[in-house]
Design a protein around this motif. Sequence first.
Motif, PDB file in Angstrom:
ATOM      1  N   ILE A   1      -7.694  14.627  90.772  1.00  0.00           N
ATOM      2  CA  ILE A   1      -7.222  15.989  91.035  1.00  0.00           C
ATOM      3  C   ILE A   1      -8.005  16.590  92.201  1.00  0.00           C
TER       4      ILE A   1
ATOM      5  N   VAL B   1       1.038  23.191  99.727  1.00  0.00           N
ATOM      6  CA  VAL B   1       1.379  23.779  98.431  1.00  0.00           C
ATOM      7  C   VAL B   1       2.194  22.806  97.591  1.00  0.00           C
TER       8      VAL B   1
ATOM      9  N   GLU C   1       1.276  24.366 105.797  1.00  0.00           N
ATOM     10  CA  GLU C   1       1.034  25.078 104.540  1.00  0.00           C
ATOM     11  C   GLU C   1       2.035  24.700 103.458  1.00  0.00           C
ATOM     12  N   PHE C   2       3.279  24.440 103.868  1.00  0.00           N
ATOM     13  CA  PHE C   2       4.290  24.093 102.867  1.00  0.00           C
ATOM     14  C   PHE C   2       3.933  22.776 102.186  1.00  0.00           C
TER      15      PHE C   2
ATOM     16  N   VAL D   1      -0.049  20.381  95.941  1.00  0.00           N
ATOM     17  CA  VAL D   1      -0.720  20.918  94.753  1.00  0.00           C
ATOM     18  C   VAL D   1       0.269  21.048  93.592  1.00  0.00           C
ATOM     19  N   VAL D   2       1.462  21.594  93.878  1.00  0.00           N
ATOM     20  CA  VAL D   2       2.421  21.832  92.788  1.00  0.00           C
ATOM     21  C   VAL D   2       2.829  20.519  92.138  1.00  0.00           C
TER      22      VAL D   2
ATOM     23  N   ILE E   1       4.248  23.593  81.241  1.00  0.00           N
ATOM     24  CA  ILE E   1       5.072  22.749  82.110  1.00  0.00           C
ATOM     25  C   ILE E   1       6.547  23.069  81.894  1.00  0.00           C
TER      26      ILE E   1
ATOM     27  N   TYR F   1       1.713  17.058  92.691  1.00  0.00           N
ATOM     28  CA  TYR F   1       0.742  16.062  92.239  1.00  0.00           C
ATOM     29  C   TYR F   1      -0.312  16.673  91.327  1.00  0.00           C
ATOM     30  N   ALA F   2      -1.037  17.664  91.855  1.00  0.00           N
ATOM     31  CA  ALA F   2      -2.131  18.221  91.059  1.00  0.00           C
ATOM     32  C   ALA F   2      -1.602  19.016  89.878  1.00  0.00           C
ATOM     33  N   GLY F   3      -0.450  19.706  90.064  1.00  0.00           N
ATOM     34  CA  GLY F   3       0.026  20.587  89.016  1.00  0.00           C
ATOM     35  C   GLY F   3       0.806  19.888  87.926  1.00  0.00           C
ATOM     36  N   ALA F   4       1.668  18.941  88.310  1.00  0.00           N
ATOM     37  CA  ALA F   4       2.561  18.365  87.316  1.00  0.00           C
ATOM     38  C   ALA F   4       2.159  16.949  86.914  1.00  0.00           C
TER      39      ALA F   4
ATOM     40  N   MET G   1      -0.633  15.150  87.362  1.00  0.00           N
ATOM     41  CA  MET G   1      -1.952  14.929  86.782  1.00  0.00           C
ATOM     42  C   MET G   1      -2.086  15.526  85.387  1.00  0.00           C
ATOM     43  N   ILE G   2      -1.312  16.606  85.133  1.00  0.00           N
ATOM     44  CA  ILE G   2      -1.310  17.168  83.779  1.00  0.00           C
ATOM     45  C   ILE G   2      -0.820  16.112  82.792  1.00  0.00           C
TER      46      ILE G   2
ATOM     47  N   LEU H   1      -9.986  13.666  86.738  1.00  0.00           N
ATOM     48  CA  LEU H   1     -10.460  14.896  87.378  1.00  0.00           C
ATOM     49  C   LEU H   1     -10.807  14.644  88.843  1.00  0.00           C
TER      50      LEU H   1
ATOM     51  N   LEU I   1       5.124  30.273  96.589  1.00  0.00           N
ATOM     52  CA  LEU I   1       4.766  28.897  96.213  1.00  0.00           C
ATOM     53  C   LEU I   1       3.283  28.782  95.941  1.00  0.00           C
ATOM     54  N   PHE I   2       2.492  29.484  96.761  1.00  0.00           N
ATOM     55  CA  PHE I   2       1.042  29.441  96.574  1.00  0.00           C
ATOM     56  C   PHE I   2       0.662  29.943  95.182  1.00  0.00           C
TER      57      PHE I   2
ATOM     58  N   TYR J   1      -5.282  23.404  83.802  1.00  0.00           N
ATOM     59  CA  TYR J   1      -6.381  22.459  83.623  1.00  0.00           C
ATOM     60  C   TYR J   1      -7.517  23.062  82.817  1.00  0.00           C
TER      61      TYR J   1
ATOM     62  N   VAL K   1      -6.535  18.012  95.714  1.00  0.00           N
ATOM     63  CA  VAL K   1      -6.768  19.379  96.200  1.00  0.00           C
ATOM     64  C   VAL K   1      -7.392  19.339  97.595  1.00  0.00           C
TER      65      VAL K   1
ATOM     66  N   ILE L   1       3.965  31.359 102.553  1.00  0.00           N
ATOM     67  CA  ILE L   1       4.497  30.651 101.393  1.00  0.00           C
ATOM     68  C   ILE L   1       3.907  31.273 100.141  1.00  0.00           C
TER      69      ILE L   1
ATOM     70  N   SER M   1      -0.513  26.968  88.370  1.00  0.00           N
ATOM     71  CA  SER M   1      -0.328  25.718  87.623  1.00  0.00           C
ATOM     72  C   SER M   1      -1.648  24.963  87.520  1.00  0.00           C
ATOM     73  N   MET M   2      -2.574  25.225  88.444  1.00  0.00           N
ATOM     74  CA  MET M   2      -3.901  24.615  88.316  1.00  0.00           C
ATOM     75  C   MET M   2      -4.670  25.228  87.142  1.00  0.00           C
TER      76      MET M   2
ATOM     77  N   ALA N   1       1.522  27.372  92.666  1.00  0.00           N
ATOM     78  CA  ALA N   1       0.628  26.221  92.760  1.00  0.00           C
ATOM     79  C   ALA N   1      -0.703  26.512  92.077  1.00  0.00           C
TER      80      ALA N   1
END
Lengths: 196, 341
Positions: A55, A75, A71-72, A78-79, B167, A81-84, A86-87, A52, B130-131, B141, A59, B127, B137-138, B134
């Motif tokens: 994560i 995101v 910004e890219f 997050v998508v 996923i 590393y944090a999203g896939a 770490m799950i 945690l 994508l946001f 958790y 973030v 974006i 997908s959080m 993202a």
Amino acid sequence: MMEFLDQLWSFNLDRETVYGLFQQSLVFIIGMTAILASLGVILCASPIYSALYLIGNMVCLAMLFLLFNAEFLAVVQVVVYAGAVMILFLFIIALLGSKEEKRELSFQNFTALSFVGLLFGELLMSMMVGETKPVLGQVTPEVVQQVGSAKAIGIELFSNHIVPFELASLLLLVAAVGIISLAKFSYKPLRKRTRT
Amino acid sequence: MIDDILNFLDPYWWLIIGVVKAVIIAVGLLSTVPLLVWLERRLMGRFQVRLGPNRVGPLGLGQALADAIKLLFKENIVQSSADKFLFYLAPAVVVFTAIVTFSAIPFGEPFEVGGESIGLWGANLNIGLLFIFAVSSMGIYGIVLAGLSSNNKYSLMGGLRSSAQMISYELTLGLSALCVVLMSGSLNLYDIVKSQSDMPYAIPLFPAFVLFFIAGVAETNRAPFDLPEAEQELVAGFFTEYSGMKFAMFFMGEYINMITMSALITILFLGGWNSYIGFDIPILVFAFKVFLLLCVFIWLRSTFPRIRYDRLMTFGWKILLPTSLVTMLAYSAIKVLVIDA
């Protein structure tokens, strides 16, 4: 109340100053949180909490990217590393069960801690060195808008770095095929295979 | 005194607008949830040839209020073997991510007040798409942590199932949304709606629309993909151990996600607030389309039986994913060879 407002008024804060101050303090707060979270990753006894903290660290990094107009990247951080990733970590922790580690100061731990201390010292040293290299060229609002956008990164990736990019994708493909073959076809010793 | 405060606040009113927008979005979403629960129960009743809640208040509308009050005053049971911190954190994560996801969704043209244009969105990001992926997908958790912290095998199974499911279906969701990005050339949701002023993408991109819808239903954990909370096998899945308001927060999260997914489908494929028939109140057009999609969600729930877990995975990885890959390839070929040429 009136005096307080007058006092604030006399500073004559305009939009840019307030914004700049706000952004600087945000960078500081988020950066500190990221460092604390990464400390939590290595110092926490329970694997779930370590994951945690990791994560949280990711973030925070994404937020730093966001503050610096990328910004890219934020995101994607997050998508991916944090999203896939770490799950899957949490998945494995849940499946293998999470045992708390015993805290004892053995020789290995001591070495690891001193290494971490050394790295921190290095970090502080690099802070003393001075400013990092500034961005070259004219900095206008339009350029700043362009720098972190998906389009800019896409053009950069598919023109200047096309060969390494494709090689990396090939590498990922090989990894995917490898994982599928490992999971799907269990390895049998050669002698048994010839018999069947 | 008031003049002084107003004078002081004048240069900072863009901040105030942001705060007001945030409050409106959060309060609006949270107060839509009981209505949606009521709508679902009424519609389900009709679908199954019964009445549904109709005793409390006109049309049974008071039932939503009564349920909310009941859940607020219920005892909050935390079992002694649970990990307290994670147990409290999990529902908060679910609701937080659900609301933040919605903040990036535009639902109308900006309008002018006092010389500054106010957009009908929480944030118009470059974006945006994508946001949304993202942050949503959080949200997984919350579900996984609920499963892990409850110290209950049903919860753990539910949590693991949901993470695996989300996923797998996220890939299809992303790939079919990519078709829209290809056609519109932008990740900004406002621009995507703008580019559909002639025709909604649901017509030229019909396969992508169908794929996105299926993956969207799976992503929001709705029936027939509600494996994480399959009552017959897992009691209640990941929120078995939750009670009172924390239980209600998982519900809130699910229903807000449903609204967000409907809004996203509306923006990506149904042309957002473009009405195409000359009806010119953007917000109402948008709300109507979202409402229609919500009804379809409820319709699906009352019609289809739940899919078996292994079938769900097979369907996701062996059918949906290859199909969406082929669809994306086909549309990028069309884009390069026909539209751009």
